[in-house]
Design an enzyme around this catalytic site. Structure first.
Site, PDB file in Angstrom:
ATOM      1  CB  CYS A   1      -0.901  -0.048   1.230  1.00 32.13           C
ATOM      2  SG  CYS A   1      -1.743   1.486   1.628  1.00 32.13           S
TER       3      CYS A   1
ATOM      4  CB  CYS B   1       0.293   1.957   4.007  1.00 34.20           C
ATOM      5  SG  CYS B   1      -1.381   1.314   3.856  1.00 34.20           S
TER       6      CYS B   1
END
Length: 107
Positions: free
Chosen positions: A32, A35
């Site tokens: 991600c 993230c």
């Protein structure tokens, strides 16, 4: 001063739900990109506010149970728990200012 601790499916109840302090949980995964972008911001917040709020991260790849129980549908998701209850939840990349505003009532 604080740091961001790792939490797992098996430690979530004790670390997050039974905490006497507010807990910000960062649900993330290694694939991600947002993230990875938000992680340094969470680290900064932990250093600045770690005495008032506990900051933890949960790898959703290795720990699928808690995200399923919490209804996590996108990453990154941040949840703020107070007395074992979610008081705010945010999904997607956020600025440091946005995160501080979300935490203000609990600092």
């Amino acid at each position: 001063m604080g740091s961001v601790a790792e939490v797992t499916d098996s430690t979530f109840d004790e670390v997050v739900l039974q905490s006497s302090k507010p807990v910000l949980v960062d649900y993330w995964a290694d694939w991600c990109s947002p993230c990875k972008q938000i992680a340094p911001i969470i680290d900064e917040l932990a250093a600045e506010y770690g005495d008032k709020v506990t900051f933890v991260k949960l790898d959703t790849n290795s720990n699928p149970q808690v995200p399923a129980q919490q209804g996590i549908m996108g990453l990154p998701t941040l949840q703020l728990f107070v007395d074992g209850t979610v008081v705010t939840s945010m999904t997607g990349g956020k600025t440091k200012a946005t995160l501080i505003r979300a935490l203000e009532d609990y600092l």
